[in-house]
Design a protein around this motif. Sequence first.
Motif, PDB file in Angstrom:
ATOM      1  N   ARG A 484     -54.382  -3.438   0.714  1.00  0.00           N
ATOM      2  CA  ARG A 484     -53.373  -3.271  -0.332  1.00  0.00           C
ATOM      3  C   ARG A 484     -52.077  -3.964   0.088  1.00  0.00           C
ATOM      4  O   ARG A 484     -51.658  -3.866   1.238  1.00  0.00           O
ATOM      5  CB  ARG A 484     -53.109  -1.790  -0.590  1.00  0.00           C
ATOM      6  CG  ARG A 484     -54.293  -1.031  -1.150  1.00  0.00           C
ATOM      7  CD  ARG A 484     -53.962   0.440  -1.378  1.00  0.00           C
ATOM      8  NE  ARG A 484     -52.638   0.630  -1.902  1.00  0.00           N
ATOM      9  CZ  ARG A 484     -51.617   1.145  -1.194  1.00  0.00           C
ATOM     10  NH1 ARG A 484     -51.787   1.562   0.042  1.00  0.00           N
ATOM     11  NH2 ARG A 484     -50.428   1.246  -1.753  1.00  0.00           N
ATOM     12  N   MET A 485     -51.453  -4.636  -0.882  1.00  0.00           N
ATOM     13  CA  MET A 485     -50.315  -5.474  -0.526  1.00  0.00           C
ATOM     14  C   MET A 485     -49.329  -5.590  -1.690  1.00  0.00           C
ATOM     15  O   MET A 485     -49.563  -6.326  -2.640  1.00  0.00           O
ATOM     16  CB  MET A 485     -50.840  -6.854  -0.139  1.00  0.00           C
ATOM     17  CG  MET A 485     -49.857  -7.720   0.593  1.00  0.00           C
ATOM     18  SD  MET A 485     -50.618  -9.290   1.056  1.00  0.00           S
ATOM     19  CE  MET A 485     -52.022  -8.765   2.000  1.00  0.00           C
ATOM     20  N   PRO A 486     -48.219  -4.867  -1.668  1.00  0.00           N
ATOM     21  CA  PRO A 486     -47.193  -5.053  -2.692  1.00  0.00           C
ATOM     22  C   PRO A 486     -46.443  -6.365  -2.473  1.00  0.00           C
ATOM     23  O   PRO A 486     -46.324  -6.861  -1.349  1.00  0.00           O
ATOM     24  CB  PRO A 486     -46.261  -3.857  -2.485  1.00  0.00           C
ATOM     25  CG  PRO A 486     -47.011  -2.910  -1.600  1.00  0.00           C
ATOM     26  CD  PRO A 486     -47.927  -3.759  -0.780  1.00  0.00           C
ATOM     27  N   GLY A 487     -45.924  -6.931  -3.539  1.00  0.00           N
ATOM     28  CA  GLY A 487     -45.142  -8.155  -3.430  1.00  0.00           C
ATOM     29  C   GLY A 487     -44.566  -8.543  -4.771  1.00  0.00           C
ATOM     30  O   GLY A 487     -44.712  -7.833  -5.769  1.00  0.00           O
ATOM     31  N   GLY A 488     -43.911  -9.689  -4.815  1.00  0.00           N
ATOM     32  CA  GLY A 488     -43.289 -10.157  -6.042  1.00  0.00           C
ATOM     33  C   GLY A 488     -41.881  -9.608  -6.220  1.00  0.00           C
ATOM     34  O   GLY A 488     -41.432  -8.723  -5.492  1.00  0.00           O
ATOM     35  N   PHE A 489     -41.166 -10.123  -7.214  1.00  0.00           N
ATOM     36  CA  PHE A 489     -39.773  -9.723  -7.440  1.00  0.00           C
ATOM     37  C   PHE A 489     -39.691  -8.297  -7.962  1.00  0.00           C
ATOM     38  O   PHE A 489     -40.657  -7.743  -8.499  1.00  0.00           O
ATOM     39  CB  PHE A 489     -39.104 -10.687  -8.425  1.00  0.00           C
ATOM     40  CG  PHE A 489     -39.661 -10.590  -9.826  1.00  0.00           C
ATOM     41  CD1 PHE A 489     -39.170  -9.668 -10.744  1.00  0.00           C
ATOM     42  CD2 PHE A 489     -40.698 -11.435 -10.229  1.00  0.00           C
ATOM     43  CE1 PHE A 489     -39.684  -9.580 -12.020  1.00  0.00           C
ATOM     44  CE2 PHE A 489     -41.213 -11.354 -11.512  1.00  0.00           C
ATOM     45  CZ  PHE A 489     -40.713 -10.424 -12.413  1.00  0.00           C
ATOM     46  N   PHE A 490     -38.514  -7.687  -7.818  1.00  0.00           N
ATOM     47  CA  PHE A 490     -38.248  -6.370  -8.404  1.00  0.00           C
ATOM     48  C   PHE A 490     -36.739  -6.203  -8.503  1.00  0.00           C
ATOM     49  O   PHE A 490     -36.073  -5.996  -7.499  1.00  0.00           O
ATOM     50  CB  PHE A 490     -38.854  -5.266  -7.563  1.00  0.00           C
ATOM     51  CG  PHE A 490     -38.542  -3.877  -8.063  1.00  0.00           C
ATOM     52  CD1 PHE A 490     -38.862  -3.516  -9.368  1.00  0.00           C
ATOM     53  CD2 PHE A 490     -37.914  -2.949  -7.251  1.00  0.00           C
ATOM     54  CE1 PHE A 490     -38.574  -2.244  -9.849  1.00  0.00           C
ATOM     55  CE2 PHE A 490     -37.618  -1.675  -7.724  1.00  0.00           C
ATOM     56  CZ  PHE A 490     -37.950  -1.318  -9.018  1.00  0.00           C
ATOM     57  N   LYS A 491     -36.210  -6.333  -9.708  1.00  0.00           N
ATOM     58  CA  LYS A 491     -34.767  -6.261  -9.979  1.00  0.00           C
ATOM     59  C   LYS A 491     -34.034  -7.453  -9.369  1.00  0.00           C
ATOM     60  O   LYS A 491     -33.204  -8.074 -10.004  1.00  0.00           O
ATOM     61  CB  LYS A 491     -34.170  -4.948  -9.469  1.00  0.00           C
ATOM     62  CG  LYS A 491     -34.711  -3.716 -10.173  1.00  0.00           C
ATOM     63  CD  LYS A 491     -34.042  -2.460  -9.659  1.00  0.00           C
ATOM     64  CE  LYS A 491     -34.578  -1.220 -10.357  1.00  0.00           C
ATOM     65  NZ  LYS A 491     -33.981   0.029  -9.837  1.00  0.00           N
ATOM     66  N   CYS A 492     -34.321  -7.710  -8.094  1.00  0.00           N
ATOM     67  CA  CYS A 492     -33.768  -8.883  -7.433  1.00  0.00           C
ATOM     68  C   CYS A 492     -34.897  -9.505  -6.622  1.00  0.00           C
ATOM     69  O   CYS A 492     -36.038  -9.060  -6.684  1.00  0.00           O
ATOM     70  CB  CYS A 492     -32.591  -8.509  -6.529  1.00  0.00           C
ATOM     71  SG  CYS A 492     -33.038  -7.352  -5.221  1.00  0.00           S
ATOM     72  N   GLY A 493     -34.573 -10.516  -5.872  1.00  0.00           N
ATOM     73  CA  GLY A 493     -35.589 -11.147  -5.042  1.00  0.00           C
ATOM     74  C   GLY A 493     -35.056 -11.365  -3.646  1.00  0.00           C
ATOM     75  O   GLY A 493     -33.938 -10.963  -3.319  1.00  0.00           O
ATOM     76  N   ASP A 494     -35.837 -11.971  -2.786  1.00  0.00           N
ATOM     77  CA  ASP A 494     -35.405 -12.450  -1.478  1.00  0.00           C
ATOM     78  C   ASP A 494     -36.606 -13.100  -0.811  1.00  0.00           C
ATOM     79  O   ASP A 494     -37.750 -12.896  -1.234  1.00  0.00           O
ATOM     80  CB  ASP A 494     -34.820 -11.322  -0.611  1.00  0.00           C
ATOM     81  CG  ASP A 494     -35.840 -10.290  -0.188  1.00  0.00           C
ATOM     82  OD1 ASP A 494     -36.673 -10.612   0.689  1.00  0.00           O
ATOM     83  OD2 ASP A 494     -35.811  -9.163  -0.722  1.00  0.00           O
ATOM     84  N   GLU A 540     -50.356  -5.515  -5.449  1.00  0.00           N
ATOM     85  CA  GLU A 540     -49.616  -4.580  -6.287  1.00  0.00           C
ATOM     86  C   GLU A 540     -48.223  -5.166  -6.556  1.00  0.00           C
ATOM     87  O   GLU A 540     -47.376  -5.196  -5.652  1.00  0.00           O
ATOM     88  CB  GLU A 540     -49.501  -3.221  -5.591  1.00  0.00           C
ATOM     89  CG  GLU A 540     -50.864  -2.616  -5.292  1.00  0.00           C
ATOM     90  CD  GLU A 540     -50.824  -1.424  -4.356  1.00  0.00           C
ATOM     91  OE1 GLU A 540     -51.904  -0.936  -3.974  1.00  0.00           O
ATOM     92  OE2 GLU A 540     -49.714  -0.980  -3.988  1.00  0.00           O
ATOM     93  N   HIS A 541     -48.014  -5.639  -7.772  1.00  0.00           N
ATOM     94  CA  HIS A 541     -46.741  -6.299  -8.065  1.00  0.00           C
ATOM     95  C   HIS A 541     -45.624  -5.275  -8.177  1.00  0.00           C
ATOM     96  O   HIS A 541     -45.706  -4.321  -8.963  1.00  0.00           O
ATOM     97  CB  HIS A 541     -46.825  -7.124  -9.345  1.00  0.00           C
ATOM     98  CG  HIS A 541     -45.753  -8.164  -9.425  1.00  0.00           C
ATOM     99  ND1 HIS A 541     -44.430  -7.856  -9.615  1.00  0.00           N
ATOM    100  CD2 HIS A 541     -45.809  -9.516  -9.298  1.00  0.00           C
ATOM    101  CE1 HIS A 541     -43.706  -8.953  -9.608  1.00  0.00           C
ATOM    102  NE2 HIS A 541     -44.527  -9.991  -9.426  1.00  0.00           N
ATOM    103  N   ARG A 542     -44.562  -5.497  -7.414  1.00  0.00           N
ATOM    104  CA  ARG A 542     -43.471  -4.528  -7.341  1.00  0.00           C
ATOM    105  C   ARG A 542     -42.807  -4.308  -8.693  1.00  0.00           C
ATOM    106  O   ARG A 542     -42.408  -3.174  -9.019  1.00  0.00           O
ATOM    107  CB  ARG A 542     -42.443  -4.994  -6.316  1.00  0.00           C
ATOM    108  CG  ARG A 542     -42.986  -5.070  -4.901  1.00  0.00           C
ATOM    109  CD  ARG A 542     -42.024  -5.809  -3.978  1.00  0.00           C
ATOM    110  NE  ARG A 542     -40.764  -5.102  -3.868  1.00  0.00           N
ATOM    111  CZ  ARG A 542     -39.579  -5.706  -3.770  1.00  0.00           C
ATOM    112  NH1 ARG A 542     -39.500  -7.028  -3.813  1.00  0.00           N
ATOM    113  NH2 ARG A 542     -38.479  -4.994  -3.648  1.00  0.00           N
ATOM    114  N   ALA A 543     -42.683  -5.372  -9.487  1.00  0.00           N
ATOM    115  CA  ALA A 543     -42.006  -5.232 -10.781  1.00  0.00           C
ATOM    116  C   ALA A 543     -42.814  -4.412 -11.769  1.00  0.00           C
ATOM    117  O   ALA A 543     -42.264  -3.880 -12.744  1.00  0.00           O
ATOM    118  CB  ALA A 543     -41.714  -6.615 -11.371  1.00  0.00           C
TER     119      ALA A 543
END
Length: 691
Positions: A484-494, A540-543
Amino acid sequence: MAHLSMAKGLHVPEADVDWKRIAYLVQLSRALDELEETRLVPEKKVLYQFSARGHDMAQVMLGCRLTERHDAVCGYYRSRPLLLALGIDPADALGSSMARSGGYSDGRDIGAVFNFPNLDGPSALPMCGGVGTQYTPTAGWAQAIEYFRRTLGRKEYERAIAVVLGGDGSVASNGFWSALTIATTQKLPMLFYIEDNGFAISVPSTTQTPGGNIASNLSGWKDLTVMEGDGCDPAAAARLTAEAVERVRDARAPLLLRLTVPRLEGHSFQDTQAYKNEALVRDEWERDPLAKLRDHLVPALMTAEEWNATARTAVTAAEQARAEAEARPVADPRTVTRHVFFDGDMQTMGGQHQAGYKAPEVTDEAAPEGGRINMVTAIRRTLDHELSINKRVVVFGEDVGPKGGVHAVTLGLQERFGPERVFDTSLSEEGIVGRAVGMALAGLVPVPEIQFRKYAEPASEQINDCGTIRWRTNNRFAAPIVLRMPGGFFKCGDPWHSQTNEVAFVHQPGWKVAVPSNAEDAVGLLRTALRGNDPVIFFEHRAMLDHPWARRAYPGDGFALPYGKARFTRRGDAITIVTWGAMVHRCEEAAEGTSADVIDLRTLAPWDRESVLSSVRRTRRCMIVHEDLGTAGFGAEIAAVLAEEAFIDLDAPISRLTMPDIPSPHNPALLEWAVPTTERIRSKMEELLSY
């Protein structure tokens, strides 16, 4: 911590050592090395050769001590003597070196990279070509032993141990230190067997370890017993090996045994050892364990003629193995694409299915229960259910225990199922994934979590090795894990928490890759992964974890989705939009008022080529939208397939809308500019429709 020198070793009666068997196996190992070095390599019948001369006697002694059914050992490229002691057929060993059919891999891997599945005795876990990669999977096997023994109450694991072999060079690797941390913090029955020959190819031990002695450096390591001695002295090596194995069996705790041995030949056949002076080479040959073994046995335990007869028998066996190996054909090249994934032919060892697991009946028809829930809750509920009905499932990673994960996905699971089944790990992604591999090889269903996609980079070698296990062992082993691996933008990025880069995993053979866009699909894809027989990257996309659009009713405990089957979230005739993950919602919004097929791929490995092709052949226009970078992103693969197979059906060029080739920017305004937005998707779509 106990530090025991050779002099403090446990006395092992001579009667407890099968010296005749040891003498035969050491001489068989020498005869095989001799055959390769004098005939098979010069004749170009063996392309990679690693002599075990000098390492052989101590390895044979170790192999003779591994007698429990669930013992497992993982070695490296100089470990053939150990395999001989475990009972490997010499013809398989030579045939593997010659890359012939059968053997360890059917000619797919170099012959020094071995494996030995043994359902009725000690096994050799599939080793890898990378130095130090053997340590963390072995730690995973050791943890699985304790799980079967303590949590599942399996008596046949009571005295089983895990053994890992490594040289003085490998103790500088990340894998070594990660496994050492795992074994000591978890108090695992694991033997670290270090063969110190003074050189890692040409680099001396002092460059790998301060002072050149890993045993001395670990003298203060808590909860680790350390032993060391001369691996060329037959009596001392036998005594130390026996004590080390028995201590691990009895104490159910880790131990490191360092034996000094000479490497009597080069690192490989091509290595001239020009970095060693004549005096050093002469000194190494004076320490030859074969000569010392003869002096120890003749005449005290066998006559000179018995020794010579043993040597002749070994040479005859090696020659017979050579003849049998040379008679084996090269595998049919058409078979080389088999066993990348499970294809119905069950592997010999590894995974729950090999152990007889029968998955409950499932359906891809949702049976909605209750109100809409977010993706976090959906994933947690799926994990909860599968943990409750399958005691082989274990969930672990950084902060997944009492905290419940940094995204709250595992909240409450440790309280419900206990710390043996849901647990925190040390901060080592290589250790998390490598440990999962060993647990899967032992028959568990590991569900490791990498906290953010970018953090997977330290585990990239273990990820690659896990995916190739089934293929490179020719279906002898498999390690189905669900990563399992969360990733991607969420409100902001980095650049550190917001990376997607799913295409990197698609390019790792043997991995299935899921990218759900909503709670219902997350349930179905995760359940299929947990009950499957292949390793899966579950993204698992954070957004979308708590996005209102991604919320769906829970589809039922029997809901499971097939991989490689896309969903049409919208139907139309004018254009096909292909997307996945967080972009599905934006593409749906952009397509409002337009007759468009919006295809959510849901999985990228495999991906639903036929649905995309059939849609594009009908709409005659295609736009691909994804969050990952444009250059070499997965959209390029889709476009290439369409150009090759549907070119004459197109009325407009295939179009892609992606992030530019930059890391994810932090400021929300910069992020909004970089990531495809609903407005930019609509504008690109209108441009394509007017072409």
